[in-house]
Motif scaffolding. Sequence first.
Motif: not given
Lengths: 111, 116
Positions: B47-59
């Motif tokens: 997972y990664y987070s581009a900024s506070e309050g956001t998260t996105d799935k990785g591989e």
Amino acid sequence: EDQVTQSPEALRLQEGESSSLNCSYTVSGLRGLFWYRQDPGKGPEFLFTLYSAGEEKEKERLKATLTKKESFLHITAPKPEDSATYLCAVQADSSASKIIFGSGTRLSIRP
Amino acid sequence: NAGVTQTPKFQVLKTGQSMTLQCAQDMNHNSMYWYRQDPGMGLRLIYYSASEGTTDKGEVPNGYNVSRLNKREFSLRLESAAPSQTSVYFCASLSRTGQEFGNTIYFGEGSWLTVV
């Protein structure tokens, strides 16, 4: 889909024998390409960031180059202490924060 | 000058147990990451987070959840650990994105997790 492929998987060289490691990538717009070194049991150690085709960076016996499809890490006259796993990673324009790594090249330098 | 700090360094879990890996950075970076590394392999993005309050799935997000608690902290949770999750986990953060800023990924020292 963004993809990073490193070759070879493993490379054994004699001390002083120069060679190159390859990192080929497929991304929709390259924002940055990273090279890292990793020793066993340790976290990755930063080497270089490249941004555009034609760019080159050097550090001691290492030189990284970048084209539109691949990057090379050239090792000149390596020493046993250069033995490590070398990792390549890319950051794409499509998702500027997403960074994916290749599977690495395990480099072994024999004295 | 702590950089990226992750805890615990070593953990043994039984199958089905849950745990949280903690990560904090003191460099005021917006983007943070969790990777896993299996023996002889490269890093795979969980997972990664581009900024506070956001998260996105990785591989490889299945079996994991994340929380970006604030700008400094990004935690990784295993709700029901499985032997396939035995791995070394690395937290990382990214200096400001863009050539003009000079991108560098900073890594923690790793967390060795064994699920039996």
